[in-house]
Design a protein around this motif. Structure first.
Motif, short mmCIF file in Angstrom:
data_model
loop_
_atom_site.label_atom_id
_atom_site.label_comp_id
_atom_site.label_asym_id
_atom_site.label_seq_id
_atom_site.Cartn_x
_atom_site.Cartn_y
_atom_site.Cartn_z
N LYS A 61 -11.87 60.86 57.83
CA LYS A 61 -10.65 60.14 57.47
C LYS A 61 -9.48 61.10 57.26
O LYS A 61 -8.34 60.84 57.68
CB LYS A 61 -10.89 59.33 56.19
N ILE A 62 -9.76 62.23 56.61
CA ILE A 62 -8.73 63.24 56.36
C ILE A 62 -8.25 63.84 57.67
O ILE A 62 -7.05 63.99 57.91
CB ILE A 62 -9.27 64.34 55.42
N GLU A 63 -9.18 64.17 58.55
CA GLU A 63 -8.82 64.84 59.80
C GLU A 63 -8.05 63.91 60.75
O GLU A 63 -7.30 64.38 61.60
CB GLU A 63 -10.09 65.37 60.49
N LEU A 64 -8.23 62.59 60.58
CA LEU A 64 -7.50 61.63 61.42
C LEU A 64 -6.15 61.24 60.83
O LEU A 64 -5.36 60.57 61.49
CB LEU A 64 -8.35 60.37 61.61
N HIS A 65 -5.90 61.68 59.62
CA HIS A 65 -4.64 61.32 58.96
C HIS A 65 -3.47 62.03 59.65
O HIS A 65 -3.58 63.19 60.06
CB HIS A 65 -4.68 61.70 57.47
N LYS A 66 -2.34 61.35 59.74
CA LYS A 66 -1.18 61.90 60.44
C LYS A 66 -0.62 63.15 59.76
O LYS A 66 0.07 63.95 60.40
CB LYS A 66 -0.08 60.84 60.55
N GLU A 67 -0.92 63.34 58.49
CA GLU A 67 -0.39 64.51 57.77
C GLU A 67 -1.36 65.70 57.81
O GLU A 67 -1.05 66.77 57.28
CB GLU A 67 -0.10 64.13 56.31
N PHE A 68 -2.52 65.52 58.43
CA PHE A 68 -3.49 66.61 58.49
C PHE A 68 -3.00 67.68 59.46
O PHE A 68 -2.55 67.39 60.56
CB PHE A 68 -4.85 66.08 58.95
N ASN A 69 -3.10 68.94 59.01
CA ASN A 69 -2.67 70.06 59.87
C ASN A 69 -3.49 71.31 59.49
O ASN A 69 -4.36 71.26 58.62
CB ASN A 69 -1.17 70.32 59.71
N LYS A 70 -3.17 72.40 60.15
CA LYS A 70 -3.91 73.63 59.96
C LYS A 70 -3.81 74.13 58.51
O LYS A 70 -4.79 74.58 57.92
CB LYS A 70 -3.40 74.70 60.92
N LYS A 71 -2.62 74.02 57.96
CA LYS A 71 -2.40 74.49 56.59
C LYS A 71 -3.24 73.68 55.60
O LYS A 71 -3.84 74.24 54.67
CB LYS A 71 -0.92 74.35 56.24
N LEU A 72 -3.31 72.38 55.81
CA LEU A 72 -4.09 71.53 54.92
C LEU A 72 -5.59 71.83 55.08
O LEU A 72 -6.33 71.84 54.10
CB LEU A 72 -3.83 70.06 55.22
N LYS A 73 -6.02 72.10 56.31
CA LYS A 73 -7.42 72.45 56.57
C LYS A 73 -7.81 73.70 55.79
O LYS A 73 -8.87 73.78 55.17
CB LYS A 73 -7.63 72.68 58.07
N GLU A 74 -6.92 74.69 55.79
CA GLU A 74 -7.19 75.93 55.06
C GLU A 74 -7.24 75.69 53.57
O GLU A 74 -8.06 76.29 52.86
CB GLU A 74 -6.11 76.97 55.41
N GLN A 75 -6.37 74.80 53.09
CA GLN A 75 -6.36 74.47 51.65
C GLN A 75 -7.68 73.81 51.24
O GLN A 75 -8.26 74.15 50.20
CB GLN A 75 -5.20 73.52 51.33
N ILE A 76 -8.16 72.88 52.10
CA ILE A 76 -9.42 72.18 51.80
C ILE A 76 -10.58 73.17 51.78
O ILE A 76 -11.45 73.11 50.89
CB ILE A 76 -9.67 71.06 52.84
N GLU A 77 -10.60 74.09 52.72
CA GLU A 77 -11.66 75.10 52.76
C GLU A 77 -11.66 75.94 51.49
O GLU A 77 -12.72 76.23 50.92
CB GLU A 77 -11.47 76.00 53.98
N THR A 78 -10.47 76.30 51.01
CA THR A 78 -10.35 77.07 49.77
C THR A 78 -10.86 76.26 48.58
O THR A 78 -11.60 76.78 47.72
CB THR A 78 -8.88 77.46 49.53
N ASP A 79 -10.50 74.98 48.54
CA ASP A 79 -10.93 74.11 47.43
C ASP A 79 -12.45 73.94 47.42
O ASP A 79 -13.07 73.93 46.36
CB ASP A 79 -10.26 72.74 47.55
#
Length: 504
Positions: free
Chosen positions: A471-489
């Motif tokens: 659901k997160i990856e299909l969201h229109k606001e998902f991007n590389k920066k957000l992916k990196e933030q999620i990995e850190t979290d």
């Protein structure tokens, strides 16, 4: 059976001769001077019997033609020379203050406190009188701005004697009020009566009969059919051309709501491209006929530079005008502008006004201000306004309020806000927000289920993790920066639990 008349001397709703007499008595320093007969003599230069004066003041009789002619003559003299009615005003000032004034200038009269109080109260009567013409209200308002109390008093007397309708009977009152609302349009009282009969009778064939009434040219039925088509309530989906056709019938008769909605159709490109000029003209006409929503839309056009040249000050002017009439969206627009200008106190004032009128987004915004302590920190008030945001109808709920309640109150409880931890509500509210596209809610659920999976290693939690990951990856606001933030979290979660990350 005798008709019951409305008393014209015991309320603040009519700019009538009776209420003017009453206020003069109340403002007079000496009640002995403020006799009805003395006030009447001051205005009409002659005495009549007390019974007739009392009938005029109470409102049981229309003011006699003889005295109307006297006032018409005075009005003509006043229009040629404002000084002509000074003697009448000085006589009234004598009643107010208990002393004779042989000659004062208009400027000196305007400086008399008792006369100022009287004139201000007459101006307030004009504001409350629904039958008082807008032109007169605006004229009196302008005179008040200029501190021309002399003009307010005289124009009020002219209206009370020459234009105010009396006697007014209770049975006629509702019709009179409705006709006053319709006075600037071609809308008919008869058409409204037909429409209300259909609505109030609870006809099981309501839509069929409504459509038939609209086909016969009934303005109110045409407007309702237009709104139904606009919202997709006839076929299950909006039909904008059909909506426009119905609304046009109402718009031609000066229905402000229909004019506004057509302007919106053009503005939002629902019926053709490059129709901004038409949108502007329809919205202007709607505003002239009293549409508050149209005032807000015109403000947006100036804010964004649609058809007109972008002009922030003009946009603010329109928004403030609409906000005074309790347009919640205009309040929100002003709040957003003030935030950009870093004027948070003013922004909060407008958001709070909108929130207290029940607008969901503004309720959430006020909750944010209280939670973050932008003006003052108060978690109880934050919780209250987040909860208020959920009371709107489903189309207008700010679903971010569900996220805020879940994360800041139900997740761990909140001592200052007197809220206990509630994991069930925490997930329930997040799921509601997530379904409505709130990305933060999906992320919060993803983290929550991920931690549960690492602790329990059960397939149900794993499925939920994968569900929200997708659901997160299909969201229109998902991007590389957000992916990196999620990995850190996720690494932080893993570190706290001392377990290796398996899913990302």
């Amino acid at each position: 059976m005798n008709k019951t008349y409305i008393k014209m001397n015991n309320n603040e709703e009519y700019l009538s001769l009776g209420n003017i007499f009453r206020i003069m008595k109340e403002e007079s320093k000496s009640k002995l001077n403020a006799l009805q007969s003395e006030i009447f003599y001051s205005l009409f230069d002659g005495y009549i019997n007390d019974t007739t004066i009392n009938n005029y003041c109470v409102g049981i009789r229309a003011i006699g033609d003889t005295y109307k002619q006297i006032m018409i003559h005075k009005q003509k003299k006043y229009e040629k020379n404002k000084e002509e009615l000074k003697s009448m005003v000085l006589n009234c000032l004598h009643i107010l203050e208990g002393r004779l004034y042989e000659n004062l200038s208009i400027e000196e009269i305007n400086q008399k406190k008792s006369f100022q109080n009287l004139s201000i109260r007459l101006y307030n009567l004009s504001k409350n009188d629904k039958n008082c013409p807008y032109e007169l209200k605006n004229k009196l308002k302008e005179a008040l701005t200029e501190k021309n109390y002399y003009a307010i008093f005289i124009e009020s007397i002219f209206y009370a004697v020459l234009q105010n309708k009396q006697p007014l009977y209770e049975k006629e009152l509702q019709k009179t009020k409705i006709e006053a609302l319709l006075q600037d349009s071609c809308l008919s009282y008869k058409g409204l009566e037909e429409y209300l009969l259909l609505t109030l009778n609870g006809n099981v064939n309501h839509d069929f009969t409504l459509k038939k009434l609209a086909s016969e040219g009934n303005v109110y039925a045409s407007y309702e059919m237009g709104i139904k088509e606009y919202n997709g309530l006839i076929t299950g989906k909006p039909r904008y051309v059909e909506a426009y056709n119905y609304l046009s019938v109402a718009a031609e008769s000066g229905h402000a709501g229909a004019l506004y909605t057509i302007g919106n159709l053009f503005l939002k490109k629902k019926i053709g491209e490059n129709q901004e000029e038409k949108a502007y003209k329809y919205l202007q006409k709607a505003m002239e006929l009293g549409s508050v929503a149209a005032i807000n839309s015109l403000g947006l056009m100036y804010l964004k530079g649609i058809y007109v040249e972008k002009n922030l000050e003009k946009a603010k002017k329109y928004f403030k005008q609409a906000a005074l009439k309790e347009c919640v969206y205009a309040c929100n627009n002003l709040g957003k502008i003030m935030e950009k200008e870093k004027n948070f106190n003013e922004a909060f004032k407008y958001f709070l006004k909108s929130a207290n009128l029940g607008e969901s987004w503004a309720c959430n915004q006020v909750g944010e201000y209280y939670r973050k302590g932008i003006i003052t920190k108060d978690l109880k008030k934050a919780y209250f306004y987040y909860e208020e945001a959920l009371k709107s109808d489903y189309k207008h709920i700010c679903y971010f309020a569900y996220y805020n309640l879940a994360v800041y109150f139900f997740k761990e409880g909140n001592i200052d806000g007197s809220i206990n931890e509630d994991k069930t509500k925490y997930k329930e509210y997040l799921e509601i927000a997530s379904k409505k596209g709130i990305l933060k809610a999906s992320m919060e659920l993803f983290y929550s289920y991920y931690q549960e999976y690492l602790e329990k290693r059960e397939s149900l939690e794993k499925e939920k993790v994968l569900e929200y990951k997708e659901k997160i990856e299909l969201h229109k606001e998902f991007n590389k920066k957000l992916k990196e933030q999620i990995e850190t979290d996720l690494k932080k979660i893993e570190k706290n639990l001392k377990i290796e990350i398996e899913i990302i």
